[in-house]
Design a protein around this motif. Structure first.
Motif, PDB file in Angstrom:
ATOM      1  N   GLY A   1       0.782  -1.227   0.000  1.00 45.61           N
ATOM      2  CA  GLY A   1       0.000   0.000   0.000  1.00 45.61           C
ATOM      3  C   GLY A   1       0.813   1.276   0.000  1.00 45.61           C
ATOM      4  N   THR A   2       2.135   1.180  -0.179  1.00 40.75           N
ATOM      5  CA  THR A   2       2.951   2.400  -0.174  1.00 40.75           C
ATOM      6  C   THR A   2       2.606   3.311  -1.345  1.00 40.75           C
ATOM      7  OG1 THR A   2       4.724   1.242  -1.368  1.00 40.75           O
ATOM      8  CG2 THR A   2       4.897   1.335   1.037  1.00 40.75           C
ATOM      9  N   SER A   3       2.217   2.739  -2.475  1.00 35.27           N
ATOM     10  CA  SER A   3       1.915   3.554  -3.658  1.00 35.27           C
ATOM     11  C   SER A   3       0.684   4.420  -3.451  1.00 35.27           C
ATOM     12  CB  SER A   3       1.726   2.660  -4.893  1.00 35.27           C
ATOM     13  OG  SER A   3       2.931   2.043  -5.264  1.00 35.27           O
ATOM     14  N   VAL A   4      -0.406   3.812  -2.980  1.00 35.73           N
ATOM     15  CA  VAL A   4      -1.637   4.583  -2.810  1.00 35.73           C
ATOM     16  C   VAL A   4      -1.485   5.625  -1.713  1.00 35.73           C
ATOM     17  CG1 VAL A   4      -2.698   2.920  -1.210  1.00 35.73           C
ATOM     18  CG2 VAL A   4      -4.150   4.446  -2.566  1.00 35.73           C
ATOM     19  N   VAL A   5      -0.808   5.272  -0.624  1.00 35.94           N
ATOM     20  CA  VAL A   5      -0.603   6.228   0.465  1.00 35.94           C
ATOM     21  C   VAL A   5       0.351   7.335   0.020  1.00 35.94           C
ATOM     22  CG1 VAL A   5       0.320   6.552   2.788  1.00 35.94           C
ATOM     23  CG2 VAL A   5      -1.135   4.570   2.290  1.00 35.94           C
TER      24      VAL A   5
ATOM     25  N   ALA B   1     -10.199  20.000   5.462  1.00 34.83           N
ATOM     26  CA  ALA B   1     -10.412  19.966   4.017  1.00 34.83           C
ATOM     27  C   ALA B   1      -9.411  19.029   3.342  1.00 34.83           C
ATOM     28  CB  ALA B   1     -10.290  21.376   3.438  1.00 34.83           C
ATOM     29  N   ASP B   2      -8.154  19.081   3.785  1.00 35.80           N
ATOM     30  CA  ASP B   2      -7.129  18.194   3.240  1.00 35.80           C
ATOM     31  C   ASP B   2      -7.424  16.734   3.561  1.00 35.80           C
ATOM     32  OD1 ASP B   2      -5.675  20.215   2.073  1.00 35.80           O
ATOM     33  OD2 ASP B   2      -4.274  20.442   3.749  1.00 35.80           O
ATOM     34  N   ILE B   3      -7.924  16.484   4.760  1.00 33.44           N
ATOM     35  CA  ILE B   3      -8.248  15.107   5.166  1.00 33.44           C
ATOM     36  C   ILE B   3      -9.357  14.530   4.293  1.00 33.44           C
ATOM     37  CG2 ILE B   3      -9.240  13.716   7.031  1.00 33.44           C
ATOM     38  CD1 ILE B   3      -7.712  15.510   9.003  1.00 33.44           C
ATOM     39  N   LYS B   4     -10.364  15.350   4.008  1.00 27.17           N
ATOM     40  CA  LYS B   4     -11.453  14.888   3.138  1.00 27.17           C
ATOM     41  C   LYS B   4     -10.933  14.581   1.739  1.00 27.17           C
ATOM     42  CE  LYS B   4     -15.270  17.256   5.492  1.00 27.17           C
ATOM     43  NZ  LYS B   4     -16.342  18.284   5.360  1.00 27.17           N
ATOM     44  N   GLU B   5     -10.041  15.439   1.247  1.00 26.25           N
ATOM     45  CA  GLU B   5      -9.462  15.210  -0.073  1.00 26.25           C
ATOM     46  C   GLU B   5      -8.580  13.967  -0.072  1.00 26.25           C
ATOM     47  OE1 GLU B   5      -6.753  17.547  -3.431  1.00 26.25           O
ATOM     48  OE2 GLU B   5      -7.526  18.628  -1.678  1.00 26.25           O
ATOM     49  N   LEU B   6      -7.851  13.757   1.014  1.00 27.04           N
ATOM     50  CA  LEU B   6      -6.998  12.571   1.127  1.00 27.04           C
ATOM     51  C   LEU B   6      -7.838  11.298   1.127  1.00 27.04           C
ATOM     52  CD1 LEU B   6      -4.248  11.249   1.529  1.00 27.04           C
ATOM     53  CD2 LEU B   6      -4.459  11.666   3.984  1.00 27.04           C
ATOM     54  N   ALA B   7      -8.992  11.335   1.787  1.00 29.14           N
ATOM     55  CA  ALA B   7      -9.884  10.169   1.795  1.00 29.14           C
ATOM     56  C   ALA B   7     -10.310   9.802   0.375  1.00 29.14           C
ATOM     57  CB  ALA B   7     -11.105  10.453   2.666  1.00 29.14           C
ATOM     58  N   LEU B   8     -10.561  10.801  -0.446  1.00 31.17           N
ATOM     59  CA  LEU B   8     -10.921  10.548  -1.842  1.00 31.17           C
ATOM     60  C   LEU B   8      -9.741   9.960  -2.600  1.00 31.17           C
ATOM     61  CD1 LEU B   8     -12.969  13.792  -2.649  1.00 31.17           C
ATOM     62  CD2 LEU B   8     -13.860  11.496  -2.193  1.00 31.17           C
ATOM     63  N   GLU B   9      -8.552  10.476  -2.317  1.00 30.51           N
ATOM     64  CA  GLU B   9      -7.347   9.967  -2.978  1.00 30.51           C
ATOM     65  C   GLU B   9      -7.105   8.499  -2.625  1.00 30.51           C
ATOM     66  OE1 GLU B   9      -5.470  11.325  -5.182  1.00 30.51           O
ATOM     67  OE2 GLU B   9      -6.107  13.423  -5.136  1.00 30.51           O
ATOM     68  N   LEU B  10      -7.294   8.162  -1.357  1.00 23.71           N
ATOM     69  CA  LEU B  10      -7.068   6.781  -0.920  1.00 23.71           C
ATOM     70  C   LEU B  10      -8.119   5.830  -1.500  1.00 23.71           C
ATOM     71  CD1 LEU B  10      -6.145   7.265   2.863  1.00 23.71           C
ATOM     72  CD2 LEU B  10      -4.611   7.027   0.901  1.00 23.71           C
TER      73      LEU B  10
ATOM     74  N   ILE C   1      -8.576   6.020   7.778  1.00 25.58           N
ATOM     75  CA  ILE C   1      -7.125   6.088   7.616  1.00 25.58           C
ATOM     76  C   ILE C   1      -6.692   7.498   7.237  1.00 25.58           C
ATOM     77  CG2 ILE C   1      -5.150   5.230   6.309  1.00 25.58           C
ATOM     78  CD1 ILE C   1      -6.353   3.274   8.368  1.00 25.58           C
ATOM     79  N   ALA C   2      -7.466   8.158   6.390  1.00 24.41           N
ATOM     80  CA  ALA C   2      -7.153   9.541   6.029  1.00 24.41           C
ATOM     81  C   ALA C   2      -7.180  10.435   7.257  1.00 24.41           C
ATOM     82  CB  ALA C   2      -8.151  10.048   4.989  1.00 24.41           C
ATOM     83  N   SER C   3      -8.125  10.187   8.154  1.00 27.77           N
ATOM     84  CA  SER C   3      -8.211  10.973   9.379  1.00 27.77           C
ATOM     85  C   SER C   3      -6.984  10.758  10.255  1.00 27.77           C
ATOM     86  CB  SER C   3      -9.478  10.595  10.147  1.00 27.77           C
ATOM     87  OG  SER C   3      -9.564  11.313  11.360  1.00 27.77           O
ATOM     88  N   GLN C   4      -6.529   9.514  10.347  1.00 24.13           N
ATOM     89  CA  GLN C   4      -5.359   9.226  11.171  1.00 24.13           C
ATOM     90  C   GLN C   4      -4.085   9.799  10.556  1.00 24.13           C
ATOM     91  OE1 GLN C   4      -5.185   5.210  12.836  1.00 24.13           O
ATOM     92  NE2 GLN C   4      -7.306   4.911  12.241  1.00 24.13           N
ATOM     93  N   ILE C   5      -3.966   9.708   9.234  1.00 22.72           N
ATOM     94  CA  ILE C   5      -2.811  10.316   8.565  1.00 22.72           C
ATOM     95  C   ILE C   5      -2.869  11.833   8.728  1.00 22.72           C
ATOM     96  CG2 ILE C   5      -1.718  10.747   6.334  1.00 22.72           C
ATOM     97  CD1 ILE C   5      -2.586   7.937   5.482  1.00 22.72           C
ATOM     98  N   GLY C   6      -4.068  12.388   8.580  1.00 25.09           N
ATOM     99  CA  GLY C   6      -4.232  13.831   8.715  1.00 25.09           C
ATOM    100  C   GLY C   6      -3.876  14.330  10.100  1.00 25.09           C
ATOM    101  N   THR C   7      -4.264  13.580  11.116  1.00 22.99           N
ATOM    102  CA  THR C   7      -3.929  13.952  12.493  1.00 22.99           C
ATOM    103  C   THR C   7      -2.421  13.894  12.703  1.00 22.99           C
ATOM    104  OG1 THR C   7      -6.042  13.129  13.326  1.00 22.99           O
ATOM    105  CG2 THR C   7      -4.255  13.369  14.923  1.00 22.99           C
TER     106      THR C   7
END
Length: 259
Positions: A15-19, A186-195, A173-179
């Motif tokens: 999962g390193t690529s998607v993250v 806003a970035d966390i929500k966008e990251l969730a879409l990316e993941l 996971i996006a929330s945990q990475i964002g924290t």
């Protein structure tokens, strides 16, 4: 642009690529699929260290004109200059995990995200991508990566995520990475879409595999148990459809550096 460098590492096919892709799109910086630069310089620095330990240079030798500290300093300056525009470095593999001490020496405030995946799914994915590699080598590489990480993460500031959770719970996971990275909502929500975005290879299954359903021979099953069995247990992984002892990846563990 994000101020601290972010390193995304782990065993290949975890999962390193998607993250790495998702985080890079949020924080900015130069984008490389994988750099593999830091392990190269880490090996060069190890070679310099070994060379100066075993050779007793005489004043008449040209090598005596350059001290070990001088050469190490030059190599580190080259590496830091090369990484100047890079915010996110996504490099999977054993070499990058071994390079963590160098990373923390050169970039003390850097953030490290370790991506992991249960042995069953990881090795099955490796077989599909690299069918020419021996089964035992796949097993040994996965086990070595996970064992090295167990030692490397002691007293380290890091976030650990499991590929299984990235697929099943991208928002969490996006929330945990964002924290961990102190991103905005806003970035966390966008990251969730990316993941959640499918890779070129498609979306991994949200269903965990079972050892009994894999098309591995008796010999391969024996090798897997011998090489990976104890590592699987230490990480809380099972060999059944429940994936782990808590039916998740036991993942997303965050530890702050002990000072």
């Amino acid at each position: 642009m994000y101020q601290n460098k972010i390193f995304v590492l782990g065993s290949p096919r975890s999962g390193t690529s998607v993250v790495g892709r998702g985080v890079t799109r949020i924080v900015g910086g130069h984008i490389y699929s994988e750099s593999h630069l830091i392990p190269l310089f880490s090996n060069l620095l190890d070679t310099v260290d070994e060379y100066y330990q075993k050779d007793n240079f005489q004043p008449s030798m040209m090598a005596s004109l350059y001290s070990k500290n001088y050469i190490v300093g030059k190599l580190e300056l080259i590496l830091k200059d090369a990484m100047r525009g890079v915010v996110v470095d996504k490099t999977p593999g054993i070499g990058m995990i071994k390079s963590i001490p160098l990373i923390k020496e050169l970039w003390p405030k850097s953030k490290i995200i370790f991506c992991k995946r249960r042995g069953l799914e990881n090795i099955k994915s490796r077989q599909k991508k690299w069918p020419h590699v021996k089964f035992e080598n796949h097993c040994r590489d996965w086990a070595a990566s996970m064992e090295l990480w167990e030692k490397a993460k002691v007293n380290l500031d890091f976030l650990e995520v499991d590929q299984f959770d990235v697929v099943k719970e991208p928002s969490n996971i996006a929330s945990q990475i964002g924290t961990y990275l102190e991103l905005t909502q806003a970035d966390i929500k966008e990251l969730a879409l990316e993941l959640s975005e499918p890779s070129k290879e498609g979306v991994p299954s949200q269903q965990a595999m079972s050892l009994s359903e894999l098309d591995w021979s008796d010999e391969q099953l024996e090798i897997f148990d011998k090489v990976c069995g104890q590592v699987m247990k230490r990480y809380g992984y099972t060999s059944g459809p429940e994936y782990s002892l808590n039916n998740k990846g036991l993942i997303s563990q965050q530890f702050k550096e002990v000072l």
